[in-house]
Structure formats: C-alpha cells, structure tokens
Design an enzyme around this catalytic site. Sequence first.
Site: not given
Length: 1031
Positions: A456, A482, A493, A506, A554, A610
């Site tokens: 984005a 990328d 976006r 991309k 990111d 736990c």
Amino acid sequence: MAGSEEEARYSRQLYVLGGGARRLPESAVLVSGLRGTGAQVATALVLAGTGCVVLHDCGTVCAADRTQQFLLKESDLGQNRAKASQRALAELNPHVVVKAHTGELSEAFLASFKVVVLTESPLEEQLRIGDFCHARGICFIVADTKGLAGQLFCDFEEHFVVDDPAEGDPVSAAVEHISQGNPGVVTHMGTENSHGQLFHDGDLVTFSGVQGMTELNGQKPVPVHVLDAFRLEISDTSSFSPYRCGGLVSQVQQRQQCSHKPLRQALEEPKIQVASPEDLPRSRSLHAAFQALHAFRRERGRLPRPRAPADAERLLELARSLRAQQGPLDEDIVRAFATVSAGDLCPVAAVVGALAAQEVLKAITRKFVPLDQWLYFDALECLALSGAAHLTEAECAPVRPRAQPLPAAGVPSLLCSLSSLSRQRGSRYDGQIAVFGANFQENLGHQKYLVVGAGAIGCELLKNFAMMGLAAGPDGELIVTDMDTVALSNLHRHFLYRSADISEPKSVVAAAAVQRMNPDVRVTAHQNQVGPATEMLYKDNFFRRLDGVASALDTIEARAYLERRCLRCRTPLLDSGTEGTRGNVLAMVPSLTEPLRPASAPRDGTFPMCTLRHFPRTIQHTLQWARDEFEGLFQLPAEQVNQFMEDPAFLEQQPPGKVLEQVWESLRERPRDWQDCVRWARRRWQRCYHDAIAQLLHIYPPEHETSPGVPFWAGDRSCPHPLTFNPDNDTHLDYVLAAADLFAQVHRVPPCRDRAAIQAMLRDVVLPPFAPQEGLQIPLTEEPTEEAQVPTDHRQLTELTQDLVQWRQELLGDEDTKAPLMEPIHFEKDNDVHIDFITAASNLRAENYGISPAKWQMSKRIAGRIVPAIITTTAAVAGLACLELYKLVWGCQELSCYRNSNISLSACLLLRVQPPPAHTYRYGGREWSCWDRLELRAVGADGQAMTVQEVLDWLQRTQGWTVTMLLCGDTVLYDSKADAETRARQQAQRLSESLEGAKMPQQQDLELLYMCEGEDAEAEDSRPPLLCSLP
C-alpha cells in the site's frame, strides 16, 4: 461465517472503520475540483467502496495538471477534467458508481449528496454551498492546497452524532477482586500487551462472569473513576453479595455529539485544531493567508507569481487589512506562503487529500470524531533549504511546451536547462518548478532510488515519484522490489493494482503502472527480498551508489534490517509505516540524524502455554489456542505421516514416545468417506469442549482451594464448565462442518457442506460417556518441573512399531494410494474455511470459560495477525515521505529542515518534529559519530584477500590500536589470549579462508568486530565498525 467478495476486498479496511462501513455502499459523495487534491480524495473514496462518487469540474486538462493529477494521461489534454478522471476512476472498483458532472452546482443537484467536498472553489462558491449544506444537514468539507501549504475545513452540522469515536476494540480485563462498599473498588489484571492503564475516568464498563457478586453481571454500563493502573471505583456495591472469583470488566463505547458552525461564521470565529499550542500562531497566520489569497485572486484574476516580491507584499497587505487572523500575524509565514502559492506539489495534495477523504469516511460511517473545524498543514521549511531560499522569479517561471532553437554559446546554463526540459517533457512539471525551480527538476531526474516493498505505501510512493519526475532523466534509476503477488484484499488500498492483476507479481505490475503515468521514469522491477539471503545480490556497492532508499515494509524486523544496511553504507533512508489510521515517517540522513530504531517489538501473539491450555481469560487466548489446534490437527500430523511413508529409516530415527503414537493415531483414523470425517469432527468436539474440561474440573473442582480459605479458581483463573453438544446450535455445527472439511482435505476425501445432511448424521452419533483419568498432572505455571520418568512399555512399543511397518507395506503396495499420502494444510488468513474453524473453535472454548465470543471478522484479524489498513493513511504517509525526499535531493545538511512525522487520522492530528541529531561517543581517545566507520579495501600486495595479520597491522598503523580480539559474526578470527600456535595459524589465514573454515557464506563485504588494549568496559557497543571489502 465467511463474508462476501466485497468483504474480502475490504477486510483490512473493515478493521479500521468497524460496523459503520456498511453505510458506504449506500452513500453518494460529490467531489468538486479534479486537480491534485480532488483526485486524491476521489481515489480514496472509490477504493474504499463508497456507493456513488460524482466528480465535478468545468475545466479542461492542461499539461501542468499532470504535476499532481495522477489520473490523467497525455491523451486527456484538452478534455474535460472530470470526464477524463471518471474514466480512470471507474477502473479502480467495479462496486462503485463514478459519474462526471460539468454543469452548475445548483441546490437541487446538491440536495442528493451525503457529503460535499470542494477543492478548487472560490470563496464565494464555498460560502454559498456551505450555507446550503449546513441548512440541509449535508456534511460539507473544503480542502485546498497551494504550493507548500494546505487547509481543511469541516462542517458536519450542529448535531452530528459519532457512533464509535475510538480506534481499536474496547478493552477488557480479568477481575481479581471487587470490594463491598460505596463506592466499590474493582481490582483487575493487565493484559499481555498493555502498557499503563487500560481504562480512563468516565469510561462506561459492564461486568460478566462474576461469581459471588452476581448482581453486577448483566447490569447496565456504569461509569468508572480510575485509581491506578489496576484499580477502578464503580457505583455502590455495599448491598451486593460478597465477591468470590472470576469475571471480566469490559469497556463500552460511548456515542459522542459534535456541533459545527457554518463556514461563513467559522471564517470569522475559527476553531483551529493543532497538535500542540505552539503551532496555533502559525495556523492562524495561514488562516489569514488563505483568505487573503482569495482576495488577491479576485483583485488580480490570478495567483501571485512564483517568487515575485511585489505580489507577496500585496498578499501580505491584504492579510493585514482583512483582519482575519486572531492574534499577531506571522508576516514571514504569509510571505513564504505567497511566494509559492501558485505551485502544485503532488506530496502536499496527497497529504491534504488523504486527510479530507478520511473526514468524508467519518461523515458516512460515523466512526471517529470529525475535525473541529479547521486544520492547516504546511511544509514551508522546504524554502529554507540552501539554494531554495534565493530562487528568482525567472528560475521558477513555467516551462512552455513550444519548440525552441538550441541555445547559442554563452547562454546561461539555466536557460539551457529550461530549453532542455521544454524539449523533453513540455510543462508537466510546471507546478513543481514554481516552488523549487527548473534546475531542481533536472536534479530529480538524475536520482537513483530503491523502493523496498510494493504494498500500500509502496504504491503511493511510486505514484508520487512518477508525478514528481524522480529518476525521469537519462541517467536516473528507480528500482522497486517485492516478493509478493497481488491479492484481492490489496485492492482497497493499492492504487496501482486492478482485479486483472490478482496473482501477478506486485513489483512488475507497479513498475508498469509507473511507466504508464510517466513514460520518462526509468523504473525496474525486482522480485527479491532485501535481507541476509540476498546480500550477494544487494551488496554494499549497490547501496552506496544509490541516492536514497524508501522503505515501504510491513514488519519491524525487515525495516530494522534495511536501516542497518543503509547505516553501514551511509545511504539516506526514508522509512514509513502505518497501522489503521496511525502512521509515521522517519528520515535517516547520513552524518546528520540519529539512525532509526524500531518503535516497539513486534507483537507475536505468544502467551504462556498453561494459560492457553487450561486458564484462558481473553478471546485472544482462545484464538491462539484455536491456531495451535489447527496446526496440530491439519498440518503436523500430515507432515509426520508423509515423512514416515517416504523415509524407511523414520522409525529408527524417532525416540519412543509421542511422535510414533501420533503417526499411529493418524493412520488408524484415516477416513474412508465423508461420513467418517464428520464422525471424527464430532469426537474431536467432545474431547475438547466436554471431556477435557470435565477432566480439569475432576482434578480441580470448583470448590478447590490452594490453601485454607484461598480458592483455586480466582484471580487469573476462571472456572470453566463443560458444553453439551447440540446439532441445532449454529456454533457447534459450524465447528463440525469446518473441522470435517479440513480433515477431508488432509486425507483427499471429497467434502459435502450440506448442513441439513450433517445435522441428521450427527443425531445418530453415539459416544461413550466420559470417564476421568486418575493421577493426571496439570502444570500450573511455565516454570520447568521435574517430570517423573515413565518407563518405556517395550511390549506396547513393539506392537505399535509392528502395526506401523505393516500399514506402511500395505499402503505402498496399494495401487490406489497416492503419494504423498496426506496433504498438510498450512493456516491461511484469507481462506474462509480456515477462519470458519478458528472462529468456531475459539468461541466454543470461550463459552467454556465465560469469555465473550468474537465475530468472524474479528477472529480473522486477531488469529491472522492482520494489521488494520486504509488507503487514507498510506496516502498521507507517502506524501509526507516525499516532502522529505525533496530535501534529500537538495542535499540539505541542515537538521532544522528535516521532519519526522506522526499522524493519527482518527483524531486528525499531524505532528512533525525535527529528527534527533546523530549521537557521538568517545573511543580510542577521540570523538566519533554514530555514522563513522573504518573502511578497508582488504586486498593484499599479491592481489588476494588480506591475512588477519595484515588487518591487525592496518589498525595499528592507521589508528594506533593494538587489537586483542577480531571477530566476524560469531567466528573468532584472532584471539590474543590463545596459545602461540593457534595465534600464528589465525594471523596467517586470509579473511576468505577464515570464513570458509567457519562454513560461513562467501561475502564480498564484511563487518568485523574488534576489541583493543585499554578500551573501557562501556566501549562494547561504542566503537566505529570496521568494514572490509574483499577482492
């Protein structure tokens, strides 16, 4: 359950806007003025899924519009600006109706809109439309940018109700104790990720799952007074039953009402929102400057000419005469504003347009408090740059797209640049030249930049770079890298991507989009990660030849790695990040600013084992338990079985115990058909939500005490209760359906999602009654305990092994058996069946422990660790980053000119501060900067890599330091305390040989760590790095 394709597209945005986002498809918005700011507003609204966006502009496209209007193509020149923009915007989102309107903005036309946004209107039109909208209850916004400044105004009428004013989910905490008194005091626990107090004075809270003081459960929300980080005062509890244990206190979101004045009144009585009181005089001066600009335009029919002193003085006179400002007028601010007010800058339009678009979304969704009522933004510090401060009117004059003869000898270089620019690019950069001059535009074209990440933020950066002309010269270079591919959830976006690009790389798609927006930009796409694995590709020399790096990553880890590489190579870095409506931009300038440091460690969702297994108290705990359950049922067993089938030595390699038993169990439970899968899922339901809880309560009954008078089930332990299966319960059925579907996928059995048929099948399933195990131990803490050694049952182990060997032989001899035998399923946050299972599994466990369940979308966000995201924040952050890039291109070495930025669009706050200066330290008797380093071309006289001794000699000769230890990573190259033979061998080894001996990957660039005689103990992390370049 899973949502529609629209929900998949907008999922990250839904986590920001919440339930109010459902109003978007039903809303109509008018955006008037389709130059840079209007284009940014309209684009954000279309990407966000607004039902109808109407574009209004009566002007025609000129070349100068393309300085900041990224929707326009060269073929649009001479056409109506709204119609040209409509064609581009209609491609962005098939679910949005985009229309163009070129007529008058009449009252009849305006009446149909939920929100009206004006971006290029004269003041008279703003006042007329503002009056009408206020009277009709139509939300009205003015957004305008001029040069390096922008203004934003909101009027959401007098009684605007905000349904959900806060960002994020309401907080909740486990109750530890509640006193009987007036007021009652609630003591609660913190959460794993909480810092400071969870609640604030005046918050409304509700209670659930409280035992003993049950009167509080289901009561109407009560206000709290915060005593400290873990104690709250509530209403009178003196008449209530004594508190025994358990319970959850949860915040309830409160509605908020806002009251706005119409524009006509707000001009004279401005309420200006600022990040700090110190910013108010500057904003008031800009308030006066924008009004004076309207008056100047009425008087002269134009804007002030760039860098024209007479025009600037006239605008200043108008600002004084209008008396529009409150308090003293900062005349330097008004002059600076006037000198560049004719300019158009894509980054400024991106910031102001994004802020305006977020206010539109607030008006529609009623999520977040709107701006009250004015906001001013400026980056006038850019005019203080060396060289920018003294530009002349001639240097900033627009370039005309006409043919010109070659300049004669002796013509000034500026005219040569203008002539060259005119021939190469016409006048698409006129708006930028008006601010920074023609020579600066040439410099932008020469830049070499790396953009890491085409998500984005990366898309918005690349869009701005194309408009600015970065790397658009003959020797410019823009690299975008990328590893990812385009996904449906990106489209709301990522401006550069379309539906047809889904599953495409991309970086490749983004680079092609940049080329379409500006064919002159020399952009190259890579599909590599920038990290330790690619250091042989992205060597130090690669980083050193760059003019800068833009980080659009990111993850904290990836951003930190890139920061280290840029620090090492002294390369400028612009780092950007967002989460929801919050974002930040950090500038790292060699020798000038402090190196970047991650703001916080990543939240990895880890909890004590736990807690997950036996004592969950929040929905985050049950969701993480469900994630672990998913992996333990549908991934790990299949991987183990496949390894067993493929590797004949698998049985001999495994120690006696759990792995062999799991493989045996997986093969024993292999389903023959879909009905077997359903029965398996039903048995799993019984085991998790009834039997396991019944066993826990058998060991620790509800009345169990850790010591006399101290109940076991208290504080952070909520007493659970077993569930009884009901095929008519939707959550029960959802679990069985999703679990059976996934189990069928693992075993390659065709599934059937007929709910009615599955319900009928489940009614016939009969399971044996629960029988508790005696002597079972349950750990109560994460502390390691001495486990009793259970002797191996050799007879049982022999039988199990024989069964496995026999099954393996039978399966390998069966012609119908496919390899691999099972199909492991890895959790994928965008797979609806995976989220169906996680949601149902988590909510059933939450029901066991009295925890409020989570809806499907919320479960997806938490279990998938999805960062909320929205186009408005990414666009604003990218614009702020590009303003810092201007300064880097100037080669600015004045710290006071740079800005680190933090934004919160939910609160419409923008904080820009000077970065901290580079720190210094003392080592070896002198002062060093954090940017200093020792650089050695580690090539010996024979042309081969230096020996370790030669490196030691170089440090002695150049720095006067006697090295006692030399390391590369964890590999010791030299240790003065070793014996003589070892030292001699170390000293004689070449650097390349030392790395080979340590089985380290071959590298051309090494960073060596050294320790010297006489250095202080504090010097461990404060010494200049030694960088060696091997031949």
